[in-house]
Design a protein around this motif. Structure first.
Motif, short mmCIF file in Angstrom:
data_model
loop_
_atom_site.label_atom_id
_atom_site.label_comp_id
_atom_site.label_asym_id
_atom_site.label_seq_id
_atom_site.Cartn_x
_atom_site.Cartn_y
_atom_site.Cartn_z
N ARG A 214 0.81 -1.22 0.00
CA ARG A 214 0.00 0.00 0.00
C ARG A 214 0.85 1.27 0.00
O ARG A 214 0.31 2.37 0.01
CB ARG A 214 -0.92 0.00 1.22
CG ARG A 214 -1.93 -1.14 1.25
CD ARG A 214 -2.99 -0.90 2.32
NE ARG A 214 -2.40 -0.81 3.65
CZ ARG A 214 -2.23 -1.84 4.47
NH1 ARG A 214 -2.58 -3.05 4.08
NH2 ARG A 214 -1.69 -1.67 5.66
N GLY A 215 2.16 1.12 0.00
CA GLY A 215 3.04 2.27 0.00
C GLY A 215 3.39 2.78 1.38
O GLY A 215 3.97 3.86 1.51
N LEU A 216 3.06 2.01 2.44
CA LEU A 216 3.34 2.42 3.82
C LEU A 216 4.57 1.68 4.32
O LEU A 216 4.60 0.45 4.37
CB LEU A 216 2.15 2.11 4.73
CG LEU A 216 0.81 2.74 4.34
CD1 LEU A 216 -0.30 2.24 5.25
CD2 LEU A 216 0.91 4.26 4.39
N VAL A 217 5.59 2.44 4.70
CA VAL A 217 6.81 1.85 5.24
C VAL A 217 6.74 1.97 6.76
O VAL A 217 7.01 3.03 7.33
CB VAL A 217 8.07 2.55 4.69
CG1 VAL A 217 9.34 1.94 5.29
CG2 VAL A 217 8.10 2.45 3.17
N ASP A 218 6.36 0.88 7.40
CA ASP A 218 6.16 0.84 8.85
C ASP A 218 7.41 0.26 9.50
O ASP A 218 7.87 -0.83 9.13
CB ASP A 218 4.94 -0.03 9.16
CG ASP A 218 4.50 0.11 10.62
OD1 ASP A 218 5.35 0.41 11.47
OD2 ASP A 218 3.31 -0.10 10.90
N SER A 219 7.95 0.97 10.49
CA SER A 219 9.16 0.49 11.17
C SER A 219 8.92 -0.85 11.86
O SER A 219 9.84 -1.68 11.98
CB SER A 219 9.64 1.53 12.19
OG SER A 219 8.63 1.80 13.15
N ALA A 220 7.68 -1.09 12.33
CA ALA A 220 7.38 -2.36 12.98
C ALA A 220 7.49 -3.53 11.99
O ALA A 220 7.99 -4.61 12.34
CB ALA A 220 5.97 -2.33 13.58
N ASP A 221 7.05 -3.31 10.76
CA ASP A 221 7.16 -4.36 9.74
C ASP A 221 8.62 -4.60 9.36
O ASP A 221 9.05 -5.75 9.18
CB ASP A 221 6.36 -3.99 8.50
CG ASP A 221 4.86 -3.97 8.76
OD1 ASP A 221 4.39 -4.85 9.52
OD2 ASP A 221 4.17 -3.09 8.22
#
Length: 247
Positions: A214-221
């Motif tokens: 989705r274009g979201l760069v999440d630090s948790a992932d």
């Protein structure tokens, strides 16, 4: 020395007919999906113009391509990783590797980095196809980069898991079948879990890839993929340590 070992493993992979066969099949499969998605987008374009905020070519062509590439990596990594350590044990060359001026951690990281570099070349295929869309229209580079980052992190997790299974046996075939079974199990978990609060949802590799899609760069992932890879690399080091002590 660790990078020398990584370069040796990468050269060995590129010198293998199996690896080139895998690359050829992956290229053909991804090209087929890419052209199919592009054709579907062009056929829908007249209707998309009537929408207030229509999805672009990146969302409709590039993102599904990265999703297919993730499944392709899931199927291809066992074939590429199965010989890394199991082949050394089968050919009785693991003892020579232990006697090299390398720590077990450096040996494992060298083999891991060699495999990851090859998988990065596989991940580059959908990225290059996506970039070709720029010649005919606007492209969301942020979305493409987020998907590429997610795919590389997934490749690192797959490479670490495949390397671990390769360290468990002297049979590359058994290592490949075992790691493929584990990968398919992870895929089944991804399809079966619907509750976002479930523990299995948290453990699913492909679920953590969805935010990148989705274009979201999440630090948790990002942390999840890195911890997953580090954990199985540590397991591999421990397995080799037991092997060395046991002779």
């Amino acid at each position: 020395m660790m990078l020398t070992l990584a370069a040796k493993e990468l050269k060995s992979l590129f010198g293998s007919p199996l690896a080139w066969s895998v690359l050829a099949v992956l290229q053909a499969l991804l090209a087929y999906v890419f052209l199919g998605q592009l054709d579907a987008y062009l056929s829908l374009q007249p209707r998309l113009t009537a929408l207030a905020n229509p999805p672009g070519v990146t969302e409709m062509v590039a993102v599904p391509l990265f999703g297919i590439a993730a499944l392709v990596l899931l199927m291809a990594t066992p074939l590429l990783s199965m010989r890394l350590i199991a082949g050394e044990r089968r050919d009785r060359t693991l003892t020579f590797l232990f006697s090299a001026p390398l720590s077990l951690t450096e040996i494992v990281l060298g083999k891991f980095l060699g495999l990851l570099a090859f998988l990065a070349a596989v991940a580059a295929l959908p990225a290059l196809m996506a970039l070709s869309l720029y010649a005919g229209g606007a492209l969301d580079f942020g979305l493409v980069l987020a998907n590429l980052l997610g795919l590389l992190l997934l490749a690192a997790a797959f490479a670490a898991l495949g390397l671990f299974f390769s360290s468990l046996t002297a049979s590359p075939t058994l290592a490949g079948i075992s790691s493929l079974g584990a990968f398919l199990g992870l895929w089944v978990v991804n399809m079966a879990v619907t509750d976002p609060n479930s523990t299995l949802h948290t453990l699913s590799l492909l679920k953590h890839l969805e935010s990148f899609n989705r274009g979201l760069v999440d630090s948790a992932d990002i942390a999840y993929f890195l911890v997953f890879a580090a954990l199985f690399l540590a397991f591999t080091v421990r397995r080799l340590d037991n092997q060395r002590l046991g002779g």
